[in-house]
Design a protein around this motif. Sequence first.
Motif, PDB file in Angstrom:
ATOM      1  N   LYS A   2       2.587   1.599  -1.683  1.00  0.00           N
ATOM      2  CA  LYS A   2       1.859   2.791  -2.112  1.00  0.00           C
ATOM      3  C   LYS A   2       2.585   4.029  -1.586  1.00  0.00           C
ATOM      4  N   ARG A   3       2.495   5.096  -2.347  1.00  0.00           N
ATOM      5  CA  ARG A   3       3.084   6.364  -1.903  1.00  0.00           C
ATOM      6  C   ARG A   3       2.006   7.440  -1.835  1.00  0.00           C
ATOM      7  N   ILE A   4       2.048   8.172  -0.722  1.00  0.00           N
ATOM      8  CA  ILE A   4       1.140   9.289  -0.488  1.00  0.00           C
ATOM      9  C   ILE A   4       2.002  10.546  -0.451  1.00  0.00           C
ATOM     10  N   TYR A   5       1.794  11.426  -1.418  1.00  0.00           N
ATOM     11  CA  TYR A   5       2.485  12.709  -1.459  1.00  0.00           C
ATOM     12  C   TYR A   5       1.526  13.753  -0.921  1.00  0.00           C
ATOM     13  N   ILE A   6       1.975  14.519   0.042  1.00  0.00           N
ATOM     14  CA  ILE A   6       1.129  15.520   0.683  1.00  0.00           C
ATOM     15  C   ILE A   6       1.781  16.880   0.469  1.00  0.00           C
ATOM     16  N   LEU A   7       1.047  17.781  -0.180  1.00  0.00           N
ATOM     17  CA  LEU A   7       1.565  19.098  -0.527  1.00  0.00           C
ATOM     18  C   LEU A   7       0.641  20.167   0.021  1.00  0.00           C
ATOM     19  N   ARG A   8       1.227  21.096   0.758  1.00  0.00           N
ATOM     20  CA  ARG A   8       0.445  22.259   1.182  1.00  0.00           C
ATOM     21  C   ARG A   8       0.492  23.272   0.044  1.00  0.00           C
ATOM     22  N   HIS A   9      -0.645  23.854  -0.251  1.00  0.00           N
ATOM     23  CA  HIS A   9      -0.739  24.832  -1.344  1.00  0.00           C
ATOM     24  C   HIS A   9       0.342  25.906  -1.217  1.00  0.00           C
ATOM     25  N   CYS A 135       6.347  12.955   1.662  1.00  0.00           N
ATOM     26  CA  CYS A 135       5.986  11.698   1.001  1.00  0.00           C
ATOM     27  C   CYS A 135       6.070  10.561   2.011  1.00  0.00           C
ATOM     28  N   LEU A 136       5.003   9.767   2.063  1.00  0.00           N
ATOM     29  CA  LEU A 136       4.934   8.613   2.948  1.00  0.00           C
ATOM     30  C   LEU A 136       4.682   7.359   2.126  1.00  0.00           C
ATOM     31  N   GLU A 137       5.115   6.242   2.655  1.00  0.00           N
ATOM     32  CA  GLU A 137       4.929   4.957   1.991  1.00  0.00           C
ATOM     33  C   GLU A 137       4.132   4.040   2.911  1.00  0.00           C
ATOM     34  N   CYS A 138       3.212   3.273   2.321  1.00  0.00           N
ATOM     35  CA  CYS A 138       2.407   2.327   3.093  1.00  0.00           C
ATOM     36  C   CYS A 138       2.144   1.085   2.254  1.00  0.00           C
ATOM     37  N   GLU A 139       1.705   0.026   2.915  1.00  0.00           N
ATOM     38  CA  GLU A 139       1.422  -1.236   2.219  1.00  0.00           C
ATOM     39  C   GLU A 139       0.247  -1.098   1.254  1.00  0.00           C
ATOM     40  N   ASN A 140      -0.870  -0.564   1.756  1.00  0.00           N
ATOM     41  CA  ASN A 140      -2.043  -0.350   0.924  1.00  0.00           C
ATOM     42  C   ASN A 140      -2.925   0.703   1.580  1.00  0.00           C
ATOM     43  N   PHE A 141      -3.919   1.142   0.860  1.00  0.00           N
ATOM     44  CA  PHE A 141      -4.788   2.198   1.385  1.00  0.00           C
ATOM     45  C   PHE A 141      -5.911   1.626   2.255  1.00  0.00           C
ATOM     46  N   LYS A 142      -6.495   0.532   1.823  1.00  0.00           N
ATOM     47  CA  LYS A 142      -7.649  -0.041   2.520  1.00  0.00           C
ATOM     48  C   LYS A 142      -7.346  -0.365   3.981  1.00  0.00           C
ATOM     49  N   SER A 148       1.346   4.049  10.767  1.00  0.00           N
ATOM     50  CA  SER A 148       1.916   2.885  10.085  1.00  0.00           C
ATOM     51  C   SER A 148       2.738   3.249   8.839  1.00  0.00           C
ATOM     52  N   ALA A 149       2.600   4.459   8.351  1.00  0.00           N
ATOM     53  CA  ALA A 149       3.306   4.851   7.125  1.00  0.00           C
ATOM     54  C   ALA A 149       4.739   5.268   7.449  1.00  0.00           C
TER      55      ALA A 149
END
Length: 163
Positions: A2-9, A135-142, A148-149
Amino acid sequence: MKRIYILRHAKAQKEIKTDDFSRKLSKRGKNELKALFESLQKYEIKWDKIYASSAIRTKKTAQIMAKYYGYDKKDICLIDAFYEADEMGLFAFLKHLDEDIENVLLIGHNPALLKLCELLSSLCLHSFPTSSMLCLECENFKNLKEHSAKLVFFEHIKPLKEN
């Protein structure tokens, strides 16, 4: 993965006449988003879902990014709680995402975003400026755990402006 993209406005106008929630994007903010988008072209980015604070500057940032990436702006989920959320609230939000989502974009505010990035990864950030994306990557969200990312990239607007 999974990828989590985090953007500051993007940078907002410094209007004294309006409350913080209602501040609009500045011309500089819009230009910085364009520079960020151009820099991000080296990555393959496609979001399944975009979640953003419902503050005006954050909503407009989400709409601009959606336009750049061909994401239907009607599908942007605006979340009132993101405006004053802390990193633990955002962390809990991520842990409850549907596992069908592979790539998610969160658009919000500091200091929560900076602290969230540090909570999710092993990073120690000195800043998380406006119009910057991590951008961070992780195994899953749950089963997401603290630190860990893995970092995929951090496009920091300051170096982008120096080019």
